[in-house]
Design an enzyme around this catalytic site. Sequence first.
Site, PDB file in Angstrom:
ATOM      1  N   SER A   7      35.385  37.367  42.247  1.00 55.05           N
ATOM      2  CA  SER A   7      35.993  36.507  41.220  1.00 55.05           C
ATOM      3  C   SER A   7      34.916  35.548  40.730  1.00 55.05           C
ATOM      4  O   SER A   7      33.851  35.421  41.364  1.00 55.05           O
ATOM      5  CB  SER A   7      37.138  35.720  41.875  1.00 55.05           C
ATOM      6  OG  SER A   7      37.561  34.660  41.063  1.00 55.05           O
TER       7      SER A   7
ATOM      8  N   TYR B  17      40.904  30.654  48.458  1.00 59.72           N
ATOM      9  CA  TYR B  17      40.539  31.758  47.557  1.00 59.72           C
ATOM     10  C   TYR B  17      39.027  31.766  47.309  1.00 59.72           C
ATOM     11  O   TYR B  17      38.369  32.805  47.386  1.00 59.72           O
ATOM     12  CB  TYR B  17      41.305  31.590  46.243  1.00 59.72           C
ATOM     13  CG  TYR B  17      41.189  32.751  45.285  1.00 59.72           C
ATOM     14  CD1 TYR B  17      41.895  33.935  45.490  1.00 59.72           C
ATOM     15  CD2 TYR B  17      40.387  32.662  44.145  1.00 59.72           C
ATOM     16  CE1 TYR B  17      41.798  35.000  44.585  1.00 59.72           C
ATOM     17  CE2 TYR B  17      40.282  33.710  43.249  1.00 59.72           C
ATOM     18  CZ  TYR B  17      40.993  34.887  43.468  1.00 59.72           C
ATOM     19  OH  TYR B  17      40.891  35.930  42.577  1.00 59.72           O
TER      20      TYR B  17
HETATM   21  N1  NAD Z   1      43.798  38.165  37.442  1.00 60.56           N
HETATM   22  C1  NAD Z   1      42.751  37.373  37.491  1.00 60.56           C
HETATM   23  O1  NAD Z   1      42.625  36.443  36.680  1.00 60.56           O
HETATM   24  C2  NAD Z   1      41.664  37.604  38.512  1.00 60.56           C
HETATM   25  C3  NAD Z   1      40.458  36.905  38.358  1.00 60.56           C
HETATM   26  C4  NAD Z   1      39.437  37.122  39.278  1.00 60.56           C
HETATM   27  C5  NAD Z   1      39.606  38.007  40.311  1.00 60.56           C
HETATM   28  N2  NAD Z   1      40.790  38.660  40.439  1.00 60.56           N
HETATM   29  C6  NAD Z   1      40.906  39.607  41.558  1.00 60.56           C
HETATM   30  O2  NAD Z   1      41.197  40.887  41.036  1.00 60.56           O
HETATM   31  C7  NAD Z   1      41.897  41.656  42.033  1.00 60.56           C
HETATM   32  C8  NAD Z   1      43.109  42.320  41.413  1.00 60.56           C
HETATM   33  O3  NAD Z   1      44.065  41.327  41.063  1.00 60.56           O
HETATM   34  P1  NAD Z   1      45.041  41.453  39.788  1.00 60.56           P
HETATM   35  O4  NAD Z   1      44.568  40.497  38.776  1.00 60.56           O
HETATM   36  O5  NAD Z   1      45.195  42.885  39.431  1.00 60.56           O
HETATM   37  O6  NAD Z   1      46.400  40.856  40.418  1.00 60.56           O
HETATM   38  P2  NAD Z   1      47.760  41.590  40.884  1.00 60.56           P
HETATM   39  O7  NAD Z   1      48.511  40.593  41.678  1.00 60.56           O
HETATM   40  O8  NAD Z   1      48.438  42.183  39.706  1.00 60.56           O
HETATM   41  O9  NAD Z   1      47.239  42.791  41.786  1.00 60.56           O
HETATM   42  C9  NAD Z   1      46.832  42.637  43.125  1.00 60.56           C
HETATM   43  C10 NAD Z   1      47.426  43.779  43.914  1.00 60.56           C
HETATM   44  O10 NAD Z   1      47.017  43.659  45.285  1.00 60.56           O
HETATM   45  C11 NAD Z   1      48.155  43.965  46.080  1.00 60.56           C
HETATM   46  N3  NAD Z   1      48.061  43.371  47.413  1.00 60.56           N
HETATM   47  C12 NAD Z   1      48.204  42.054  47.723  1.00 60.56           C
HETATM   48  N4  NAD Z   1      48.150  41.884  49.052  1.00 60.56           N
HETATM   49  C13 NAD Z   1      47.974  43.114  49.591  1.00 60.56           C
HETATM   50  C14 NAD Z   1      47.846  43.584  50.923  1.00 60.56           C
HETATM   51  N5  NAD Z   1      47.898  42.746  51.966  1.00 60.56           N
HETATM   52  N6  NAD Z   1      47.669  44.913  51.128  1.00 60.56           N
HETATM   53  C15 NAD Z   1      47.615  45.764  50.071  1.00 60.56           C
HETATM   54  N7  NAD Z   1      47.737  45.373  48.787  1.00 60.56           N
HETATM   55  C16 NAD Z   1      47.911  44.057  48.546  1.00 60.56           C
HETATM   56  C17 NAD Z   1      49.311  43.394  45.297  1.00 60.56           C
HETATM   57  O11 NAD Z   1      50.565  43.912  45.743  1.00 60.56           O
HETATM   58  C18 NAD Z   1      48.956  43.751  43.879  1.00 60.56           C
HETATM   59  O12 NAD Z   1      49.472  45.008  43.489  1.00 60.56           O
HETATM   60  C19 NAD Z   1      42.202  40.684  43.157  1.00 60.56           C
HETATM   61  O13 NAD Z   1      41.254  40.840  44.194  1.00 60.56           O
HETATM   62  C20 NAD Z   1      42.034  39.329  42.508  1.00 60.56           C
HETATM   63  O14 NAD Z   1      41.747  38.321  43.433  1.00 60.56           O
HETATM   64  C21 NAD Z   1      41.821  38.479  39.576  1.00 60.56           C
END
Ligand code: NAD
Length: 281
Positions: A159, A172
């Site tokens: 991130s 985080y």
């Molecule tokens: N959305 C943003 O703005 C953003 C920014 C920077 C980084 N990220 C990172 O991107 C990645 C994807 O996130 P996203 O934006 O698609 O959010 P999201 O919440 O839509 O997707 C995350 C997925 O991970 C799954 N998950 C959570 N805990 C879990 C576990 N213990 N075991 C298995 N699966 C699990 C969730 O059920 C979900 O489907 C994450 O690592 C997040 O930290 C997101």
Amino acid sequence: MTQKFDGAVVLITGAARGQGRSHALRFAAEGADIIALDLPGGIASVNRYYPPATEEDLQETVDRVQAMGRRIVAGAVDVRDRAAVEEFVQSAVAELGEITTVVANAGIFISGSRAEDVLDDEWSDVMGVNLTGVWHTCKATVPSMLRGGRGGSITLISSTAGILGLEKTAAYTASKHGVVGLMRTLSNELGPHRIRVNTVHPGATKTDMILNERCFNLFLPDSTDPTPEEVAPYFAAGNSIPVPWVEPEDISEAVLFLASDQARFITGNRLKVDAGFTTKK
Ligand SMILES: NC(=O)c1ccc[n+]([C@@H]2O[C@H](COP(=O)([O-])OP(=O)(O)OC[C@H]3O[C@@H](n4cnc5c(N)ncnc54)[C@H](O)[C@@H]3O)[C@@H](O)[C@H]2O)c1
């Protein structure tokens, strides 16, 4: 026509929705078979902040990959549970073959408290999913990649919080810095096997993780029902490219590139896809 990832077996965690689903569809479109993990129903500490992925979400990923004519093995597996991850990976590999590509994408986001106010379960769950879960993912998949002997790519999703010390996101931020350290060590250990390891650092990305009231209230604390349109200017103000957020597909393109032969000597890198957020800070 030959596709870029014909014969590839790509494991993606957090593949039920958001970025993980986008990665699964993008790799499948390039000919890959998919191993998909997620945790429908989520985790109590996070569910206080935003709604979890569902079984229907995971099934939709499965249906859409299959509609592209690719194979997919999907499972409800908590990445915090090492034994469960290993058992699932073994059975998926028995069905699809050795893994060539890993995207450790599952993550949770808890924000809003200063470090001294973070609750115990919030700290341990964030570290458990975002850091220990990523290690479990690597631990379960690297032996398969080594057995396959084809080299490969591991991308850990960090991130902008893996680069900057963002306020009110202590757990985080610590977890997302942690995966950078893991990436650096793995890239050294696995380089001799032509397995490349990199991190991708998304900025604000249009998924349920940030498109929710709790997150919007970080910008508009007094608003009872803030809309994406209302918060968009606040998000956009943080980026040098004037967009509030990027699309999940923008992250998929970066992951796909890192996994491709075009990136065959790219390892140990942090690739930002953040519309300039980290450089503007
Ligand atoms: N959305 C943003 O703005 C953003 C920014 C920077 C980084 N990220 C990172 O991107 C990645 C994807 O996130 P996203 O934006 O698609 O959010 P999201 O919440 O839509 O997707 C995350 C997925 O991970 C799954 N998950 C959570 N805990 C879990 C576990 N213990 N075991 C298995 N699966 C699990 C969730 O059920 C979900 O489907 C994450 O690592 C997040 O930290 C997101």
